[in-house]
Every structure is written in structure tokens, then in C-alpha cells.
Design a protein around this motif. Structure first.
Motif, PDB file in Angstrom:
ATOM      1  N   TYR A  93       0.832  -1.211   0.000  1.00 46.04           N
ATOM      2  CA  TYR A  93       0.000   0.000   0.000  1.00 46.04           C
ATOM      3  C   TYR A  93       0.863   1.255   0.000  1.00 46.04           C
ATOM      4  CZ  TYR A  93      -3.135   3.571   1.961  1.00 46.04           C
ATOM      5  OH  TYR A  93      -3.853   4.720   2.193  1.00 46.04           O
ATOM      6  N   LEU A  94       0.573   2.142  -0.924  1.00 47.05           N
ATOM      7  CA  LEU A  94       1.204   3.460  -0.923  1.00 47.05           C
ATOM      8  C   LEU A  94       0.142   4.475  -0.546  1.00 47.05           C
ATOM      9  CD1 LEU A  94       3.527   5.452  -1.580  1.00 47.05           C
ATOM     10  CD2 LEU A  94       2.666   5.510  -3.906  1.00 47.05           C
ATOM     11  N   GLY A  95       0.208   5.001   0.658  1.00 51.38           N
ATOM     12  CA  GLY A  95      -0.770   5.986   1.109  1.00 51.38           C
ATOM     13  C   GLY A  95      -0.366   7.387   0.671  1.00 51.38           C
ATOM     14  N   CYS A 157       8.746   6.963  -1.492  1.00 50.62           N
ATOM     15  CA  CYS A 157       7.699   6.207  -0.790  1.00 50.62           C
ATOM     16  C   CYS A 157       7.251   5.024  -1.635  1.00 50.62           C
ATOM     17  CB  CYS A 157       6.495   7.098  -0.487  1.00 50.62           C
ATOM     18  SG  CYS A 157       6.824   8.305   0.784  1.00 50.62           S
ATOM     19  N   LEU A 158       7.181   5.224  -2.959  1.00 50.59           N
ATOM     20  CA  LEU A 158       6.816   4.104  -3.832  1.00 50.59           C
ATOM     21  C   LEU A 158       7.883   3.010  -3.735  1.00 50.59           C
ATOM     22  CD1 LEU A 158       4.852   3.003  -6.051  1.00 50.59           C
ATOM     23  CD2 LEU A 158       6.566   3.766  -7.684  1.00 50.59           C
ATOM     24  N   ALA A 159       9.154   3.435  -3.681  1.00 52.34           N
ATOM     25  CA  ALA A 159      10.239   2.455  -3.546  1.00 52.34           C
ATOM     26  C   ALA A 159      10.009   1.616  -2.291  1.00 52.34           C
ATOM     27  CB  ALA A 159      11.588   3.174  -3.484  1.00 52.34           C
ATOM     28  N   ALA A 160       9.648   2.273  -1.185  1.00 52.63           N
ATOM     29  CA  ALA A 160       9.392   1.534   0.058  1.00 52.63           C
ATOM     30  C   ALA A 160       8.224   0.560  -0.130  1.00 52.63           C
ATOM     31  CB  ALA A 160       9.093   2.514   1.190  1.00 52.63           C
ATOM     32  N   THR A 161       7.221   0.986  -0.901  1.00 50.96           N
ATOM     33  CA  THR A 161       6.059   0.120  -1.132  1.00 50.96           C
ATOM     34  C   THR A 161       6.448  -1.128  -1.925  1.00 50.96           C
ATOM     35  OG1 THR A 161       4.694   2.097  -1.203  1.00 50.96           O
ATOM     36  CG2 THR A 161       3.703   0.083  -2.037  1.00 50.96           C
ATOM     37  N   VAL A 170      -1.838  -1.382  -3.987  1.00 48.28           N
ATOM     38  CA  VAL A 170      -2.853  -0.323  -3.914  1.00 48.28           C
ATOM     39  C   VAL A 170      -2.103   0.995  -3.807  1.00 48.28           C
ATOM     40  CG1 VAL A 170      -4.733   0.650  -2.568  1.00 48.28           C
ATOM     41  CG2 VAL A 170      -4.553  -1.821  -2.821  1.00 48.28           C
ATOM     42  N   LEU A 171      -2.226   1.809  -4.840  1.00 51.83           N
ATOM     43  CA  LEU A 171      -1.439   3.044  -4.908  1.00 51.83           C
ATOM     44  C   LEU A 171      -2.389   4.235  -4.916  1.00 51.83           C
ATOM     45  CD1 LEU A 171       0.974   1.860  -7.767  1.00 51.83           C
ATOM     46  CD2 LEU A 171       1.247   1.534  -5.300  1.00 51.83           C
ATOM     47  N   ASP A 172      -2.299   5.058  -3.870  1.00 52.37           N
ATOM     48  CA  ASP A 172      -3.185   6.214  -3.740  1.00 52.37           C
ATOM     49  C   ASP A 172      -2.480   7.443  -4.312  1.00 52.37           C
ATOM     50  OD1 ASP A 172      -5.108   8.020  -3.040  1.00 52.37           O
ATOM     51  OD2 ASP A 172      -5.342   7.300  -0.992  1.00 52.37           O
ATOM     52  N   GLU A 173      -2.855   7.814  -5.496  1.00 53.69           N
ATOM     53  CA  GLU A 173      -2.253   8.947  -6.212  1.00 53.69           C
ATOM     54  C   GLU A 173      -0.729   8.895  -6.195  1.00 53.69           C
ATOM     55  OE1 GLU A 173      -4.084  12.598  -5.030  1.00 53.69           O
ATOM     56  OE2 GLU A 173      -6.078  11.749  -5.244  1.00 53.69           O
ATOM     57  N   LEU A 203      -5.436   1.596  -8.503  1.00 57.98           N
ATOM     58  CA  LEU A 203      -4.840   2.916  -8.548  1.00 57.98           C
ATOM     59  C   LEU A 203      -5.897   3.974  -8.266  1.00 57.98           C
ATOM     60  CD1 LEU A 203      -2.078   4.176  -9.657  1.00 57.98           C
ATOM     61  CD2 LEU A 203      -3.392   4.588 -11.709  1.00 57.98           C
ATOM     62  N   VAL A 204      -5.625   4.822  -7.286  1.00 57.28           N
ATOM     63  CA  VAL A 204      -6.530   5.946  -7.042  1.00 57.28           C
ATOM     64  C   VAL A 204      -5.989   7.146  -7.778  1.00 57.28           C
ATOM     65  CG1 VAL A 204      -7.458   7.514  -5.312  1.00 57.28           C
ATOM     66  CG2 VAL A 204      -7.133   5.109  -4.768  1.00 57.28           C
ATOM     67  N   THR A 205      -6.841   7.830  -8.512  1.00 57.74           N
ATOM     68  CA  THR A 205      -6.347   8.996  -9.220  1.00 57.74           C
ATOM     69  C   THR A 205      -7.483   9.999  -9.392  1.00 57.74           C
ATOM     70  OG1 THR A 205      -5.290   9.763 -11.243  1.00 57.74           O
ATOM     71  CG2 THR A 205      -6.807   7.942 -11.483  1.00 57.74           C
ATOM     72  N   HIS A 206      -7.122  11.262  -9.501  1.00 60.12           N
ATOM     73  CA  HIS A 206      -8.111  12.181 -10.048  1.00 60.12           C
ATOM     74  C   HIS A 206      -7.525  12.885 -11.248  1.00 60.12           C
ATOM     75  CE1 HIS A 206      -6.850  15.109  -6.621  1.00 60.12           C
ATOM     76  NE2 HIS A 206      -5.945  15.061  -7.552  1.00 60.12           N
ATOM     77  N   ASN A 207      -6.516  12.221 -11.820  1.00 56.51           N
ATOM     78  CA  ASN A 207      -5.855  12.760 -12.998  1.00 56.51           C
ATOM     79  C   ASN A 207      -6.388  12.042 -14.238  1.00 56.51           C
ATOM     80  OD1 ASN A 207      -4.046  13.151 -15.126  1.00 56.51           O
ATOM     81  ND2 ASN A 207      -2.404  13.647 -13.697  1.00 56.51           N
ATOM     82  N   VAL A 208      -7.160  12.781 -15.050  1.00 61.25           N
ATOM     83  CA  VAL A 208      -7.873  12.161 -16.160  1.00 61.25           C
ATOM     84  C   VAL A 208      -6.928  11.657 -17.251  1.00 61.25           C
ATOM     85  CG1 VAL A 208      -9.558  12.591 -17.953  1.00 61.25           C
ATOM     86  CG2 VAL A 208      -9.879  13.563 -15.703  1.00 61.25           C
ATOM     87  N   ILE A 209      -5.921  12.455 -17.562  1.00 62.25           N
ATOM     88  CA  ILE A 209      -4.994  12.075 -18.641  1.00 62.25           C
ATOM     89  C   ILE A 209      -4.292  10.762 -18.273  1.00 62.25           C
ATOM     90  CG2 ILE A 209      -2.944  12.768 -19.919  1.00 62.25           C
ATOM     91  CD1 ILE A 209      -5.052  14.712 -20.526  1.00 62.25           C
TER      92      ILE A 209
END
Lengths: 327, 274
Positions: A93-95, A157-161, A170-173, A203-209
Motif C-alpha cells: 500500500y502506498l498511502g 515512498c513508492l520504492a518503500a512500497t 494499492v497506490l493512492d495517487e 490505482l486511485v487517481t483524479h488525474n484524467v490524462i
């Protein structure tokens, strides 16, 4: 195709809060209101929605951080509502917060996280070195996270995940604040994990592209509900009959021109920018009207485009005022 | 940007694993208590280099300053022993109680506990690792304070080796208390406040000689875990310390340590999953 994660009728209600001095109370909020979804093995599955749509609450329920009031979460055959402690043994999990790691060096953050995922010292160090190399962080290994830029810190932080392999991520933004090079490193690392280990990514995102380019399927969330779930292309087909016309006026719209006044009814106005969703022939007529006649003098710029996921979101009844991020 | 289509991947992994998924996939191993504790301890120690160093100096200077001040008031004897012992243990209270309460309060408020809560790590490893590291931070300051105090008040340094028991035991008691306060306080500011109050109590009730305190206050003194560390250390400045009493006081510290660390572990579990 096997199911990795199945969510059924998930409900979480935050109780109403009484107001303290100076701050008004908040009414009861249904953060997830009967959410059901199925994620298949090897997918990059997206949760798209504006702030407050319930994405983070859903993710907290999936990762065992929060118990739902009702509903079930099953990941790889394990009931995570009954056994939330198993989530950490299935999911990386990446919070959004990095406070637990901020004062560590990049290398120690990755190594410690690996150790806490049950790796031996030797394994944790080997994986740490491999992941830092893969994400291009080797040069920053000895720097504390809090001395890094926002995007670099996110990457650390992603590296730690990623240290300590898990079948589900599970990656939150994950790419917030990252430059294009770092973003590419993230997606390459994610792709490698699913190509080599069949990892599944939520993947959680609010980035449309980003959603359009990386996701296999996407669930669009709005006020705690899934209002659509399909591939990005499938979602866009729902509004395929429409064309997006964007008009930018020099100072203001020339409302004395009758054609412009006629268009105003179907336009969303943002200052001197108008956005219209029209059938193709209507769009052609509209462009001809504003580029041909008296209106042209007042026109600064215009674009014609096929609909994006944002248009889908709006067409599905999403809240226009709480739009999504486009960059 | 995604290079590999999901269908290709899942098709290749195919039959044997999709059948396994029906039954429930194997879980990755848990982190065992001692290795996890070691990893948390090591990472917390390294934070001192990045973040906590200035405050460790402050803790020591504060205690030495108090001793210099008290030298004008206290003539020696039992009172001098109490002042030096109180100032030394104050360093432990400052760092292990106050700073740890603040750290856990901040971690909880900012969502930093999620990081640990989403790793398969025993709650005790997180609490004990952090408490152990904060107790370790106090070692240089406490030793420096005790030696400086012995010089200032001309006390014998023969039995200062007892610090090797006083620091870990009162450290356990006070760090456990600090961790529990930080994790139980409903808001971050409250955690900071409680940590500060605890340290102020340790200062006033520990440094001032006990027989000069009014009655009710001396009961409060008995309730404070740092008192027993102070008493144990003060006794060892005597020419012939009563080791049974010293051992008894240290046993109280150990007991409080076990209880408060258990409460802190429970509080962590409660704070991590809501």
C-alpha cells in the motif's frame, strides 16, 4: 480470468460531528454507499473521482485500515472484513502520507519497510538496491526524505512500497507532484511487476490524462457510489456521439451576435472560456458561425476534440463544479 | 504508457494460479517480533541525526542549568543528592516522555500510523522499537548531567555505573507513559500538552527535595514513575548505598515500564485501525 479483489455492497457512514467553538458541525456522511466492484488478475484498475467521492475511504477499507459498516471485501480468497490483519500480507500500500518515513534516508526507508514486510536483512538490502536502481533513486539514497522535492519524496515512498513483493498493489495517487521522467519510472516499475509476477494494481487517481493512458479499467466514483465501470475507451464510447468545442474569447463573448447568444444556452462558461458538448453537425455549424461572422473578431482561440474521460464523468452526472484534474 | 495488456499477462499465468486463487492465495510471512523491533529501533535512532539532535542538547543544558541554579539554594548532603538525581532523570523525562508523546501524537494525527498498520508487523515491535530508541537518546544527556552534577556538588562518582540500570528502567517507564499519552490523546495538541505537563511534573517533583514539598504534593510525587528512578539514583550517591532499597525502586520502574508499554501497545492497535 481470475478475480483478485471482489467488493460487494460496501457501506461506511461517518457519524455527524458536533460543532466545536468556531467550527460548525458536519452532518452524517456516507463515504461509501453500497460500492461493488471486481478487479481481475493482472489489471491496472483505476478509481477515478473528485475529492470527497469516497476513493480514499474505499482504499482504507480494502487495506484493512478501516472496518466497513456493511458489505464484504475479498482479496485473493481472503475475507478482509473478518481478517483485516491479512491485508498487509497480500497488499503493498502506498498511502498519501509519508510522515512515518520523512526523517529517514531514502535507503533506510526502503530497507526498514522491507524488514517490516518480513524480509531478512540480506533480502531487504538486495531488494532495496534493486528498487532504488529501478526507480532512478540510487543517487538520492543517502538523502533524508524530507529534504527531497515532493515528486522525489513520492517516488521514494513508492520504492518503500515495492520492497517486499506483494501480489496486489494499492497506490493512492502515486504520481502526485512528479515530473514526466519520474512518472515514466513509476509506470515502468508497475508494468514490470505485472508482466513478471502477474501483479494486480488498484490505482486511485483524479488525474484524467493518466487514467486514460495507464488504466485497463476504471470505476468512476461520485458521492460514495460507482456511477460507471468500464475500460477508458468503453466509457468514452458512451459519449461518442458528441464533440467537445472549446471557445476562448478575447475579452468577453460578443453577445450582440445572435449565433453566439444561441450557443450560450448549451455552454459551460468559465470566464472568457466556453465549453460546449455538441453533436458533430451542430459543432460544425457552431464553429462556422463563430469563425465566419462578426464573432470572429472577438474570438481568441477555439478547439474541437473528441470527448475525454472528464466529459464522460460530466455526462454521467458528475458534479461539474468539483471537476477533475486534467494535467 | 502501459505496455503489457492485462489479458496477455493473466492468460500466460493461466490455469494453475487461477485455480489456486479460488482456494485463497498463500499469505506472505509476518515480520517476527525481534527482527521488526530491531528494524524500527534502528530507523528511529537514525532519525536523531536528522531531526532530534538540537532537542537532546536542550534537555541536557536545561538540567545542568537547573543544577547551577540550585547550587545557590542547597548546601549539600541529602538535598544535593536529590537535586543531581532529579536533574539527571529529568533528561529521561524530557526525551522519553515529552518528545515521544509528541512524536506519536504527530504520527497519529498526520496519518503516519497507516504506514505501520499496513505492514505485517506486531504492534509491540513498533511501540517498543520507538520507546527503546527514545530511551537510548537520553543516555548521553543523562550521563553528562550526572557527572556534571557530581562535580558541581562534590558527590562521589563511585556508583554512577548504576545509571546502566536507571536509564533503561526509568526510560522504559517514562517512554511507555509518553507513548501511551501520545497514542491515546484524541488530538495532537493534547498529546503535546500532556507530554509537556508530564515533564514539568518530573521537573518540579523530581528536582526539588522531597521533604520541602507540602503534603498533598508529595503524594503526587509518589504517583510519578520518574520519582522511583530519582530515588534509586539519589541513594547511590551515599557513601554506603542501601542496595535493597535501590533495587526496590528500580523494580517499581520496571513494573511501571511493563504496564505502560502494554497500555501503549494496546493504544497503538486501537489508533491504527479505526
Amino acid at each position: 480470468m481470475s478475480t483478485v479483489c471482489e467488493v460487494r455492497e460496501l457501506v461506511k457512514t461517518y457519524p455527524a460531528a458536533r460543532g466545536r467553538r468556531g467550527t460548525p458541525g458536519t452532518p452524517e456522511v456516507r463515504a461509501t454507499d453500497g460500492i461493488s466492484l471486481v478487479v481481475r488478475r493482472g489489471e491496472i484498475f483505476g478509481l477515478l473521482g473528485p475529492n470527497g467521492a469516497g476513493k480514499s475511504t474505499l482504499v482504507r477499507q480494502l487495506t484493512g485500515l478501516m472496518r466497513p459498516d456493511a458489505g464484504s471485501v475479498e482479496v485473493l480468497g481472503h475475507d478482509l472484513v473478518r481478517h483485516p490483519e491479512r491485508a498487509s500480507r497480500l497488499i503493498g500500500y502506498l498511502g498519501q502520507e509519508s510522515t512515518a518515513l520523512d526523517e529517514l534516508t531514502v535507503a533506510l526507508a526502503a530497507e526498514t519497510t522491507g524488514r517490516l514486510r518480513g524480509l531478512s536483512v540480506r533480502e531487504a538490502r538486495a531488494e532495496r538496491d534493486a528498487v532504488l536502481e529501478e526507480l532512478g533513486l540510487t543517487g538520492l539514497a543517502a538523502r533524508p526524505l524530507k529534504k527531497l522535492s515532493g515528486g522525489q519524496r513520492r517516488l521514494a515512498c513508492l520504492a518503500a512500497t515495492l520492497v517486499g513483493e506483494r501480489p496486489v498493489l494499492v497506490l493512492d495517487e502515486p504520481t502526485t507532484g512528479m515530473d514526466p521522467v519520474a512518472r515514466r519510472a513509476v509506470w515502468a516499475a508497475v508494468d514490470r511487476r505485472r508482466a513478471e509476477n502477474g501483479a494486480t494494481v488498484l490505482l486511485v487517481t483524479h488525474n484524467v490524462i493518466e487514467a486514460e493512458t495507464v488504466l485497463d479499467r476504471v470505476a468512476v466514483l461520485e458521492r460514495g457510489r460507482v456511477i460507471a465501470c468500464d475500460t477508458p475507451a468503453g466509457l468514452k464510447e458512451r459519449v461518442a456521439g458528441e464533440v467537445r468545442v472549446e471557445l476562448v474569447w478575447r475579452e468577453r463573448a460578443p453577445l450582440d451576435v445572435p449565433e453566439v447568444t444561441a450557443l450560450r444556452g448549451s455552454a459551460q462558461e468559465h470566464g472568457r472560456r466556453w465549453v460546449l458538448r455538441l453533436a458533430p453537425d451542430e459543432a460544425r455549424a457552431a464553429v462556422a458561425a463563430v469563425t465566419g461572422g462578426a464573432a470572429f473578431a472577438a474570438l481568441d482561440d477555439f478547439t474541437l476534440a473528441t470527448p475525454s474521460l472528464e466529459d464522460v464523468y460530466l455526462a454521467l452526472g458528475g458534479n461539474a463544479t468539483k471537476g477533475l484534474v486534467k494535467a | 504508457m502501459s505496455i503489457v495488456p492485462a489479458e496477455a499477462v493473466s492468460g500466460r499465468i493461466g490455469v494453475e494460479q487461477s485455480a489456486a486463487a479460488e482456494v485463497a492465495a498463500p499469505l506472505a510471512p509476518r515480520a517476527r517480533l525481534l527482527p521488526a523491533l530491531g528494524a524500527v529501533y534502528r530507523s528511529q535512532l537514525s532519525r536523531a541525526r536528522v531531526a532530534r539532535m538540537p532537542l537532546l542538547f536542550v534537555a541536557t543544558f536545561q538540567s545542568i542549568g537547573i543544577m547551577v541554579l540550585m547550587r545557590g539554594v542547597v548546601d549539600g548532603g541529602a538535598e544535593a543528592r536529590a537535586v543531581v538525581a532529579g536533574s539527571s532523570v529529568l533528561v529521561v523525562a524530557f526525551v522519553a516522555l515529552n518528545l515521544l508523546a509528541q512524536y506519536f501524537g504527530q504520527l497519529r494525527a498526520s496519518g503516519g500510523l497507516d504506514h505501520y498498520a499496513t505492514l505485517p508487523v506486531p504492534p509491540a515491535a513498533v511501540v517498543l522499537g520507538a520507546a527503546g530508541a527514545y530511551a537510548s537518546f537520553t543516555v548521553p544527556g543523562t550521563v553528562v548531567t550526572a557527572v556534571a552534577g557530581s562535580v558541581l556538588f562534590q558527590l562521589p562518582m563511585t556508583h554512577l555505573w548504576v545509571l546502566a540500570a536507571v536509564i533503561p528502567l526509568s526510560g522504559a517507564a517514562l517512554a511507555g507513559l509518553g507513548a501511551a499519552l501520545g497514542l491515546l490523546a484524541p488530538r495532537q495538541e493534547l498529546a503535546t500538552l500532556l507530554g509537556q505537563l508530564g515533564m514539568s511534573a518530573a521537573l518540579l517533583l523530581g528536582v526539588l527535595p522531597a521533604d520541602r514539598l507540602p503534603g498533598p504534593v508529595s503524594y503526587a510525587r509518589d504517583l510519578l514513575p520518574s520519582t522511583y528512578g530519582v530515588e534509586a539514583l539519589a541513594r547511590t550517591f551515599e557513601a554506603r548505598p542501601d542496595w535493597t532499597v535501590v533495587g526496590l525502586y528500580l523494580a517499581v520502574c520496571a513494573l511501571v515500564g511493563v504496564v505502560s508499554l502494554t497500555v501503549a501497545t494496546w493504544a497503538y492497535r486501537r489508533a491504527a485501525v479505526r
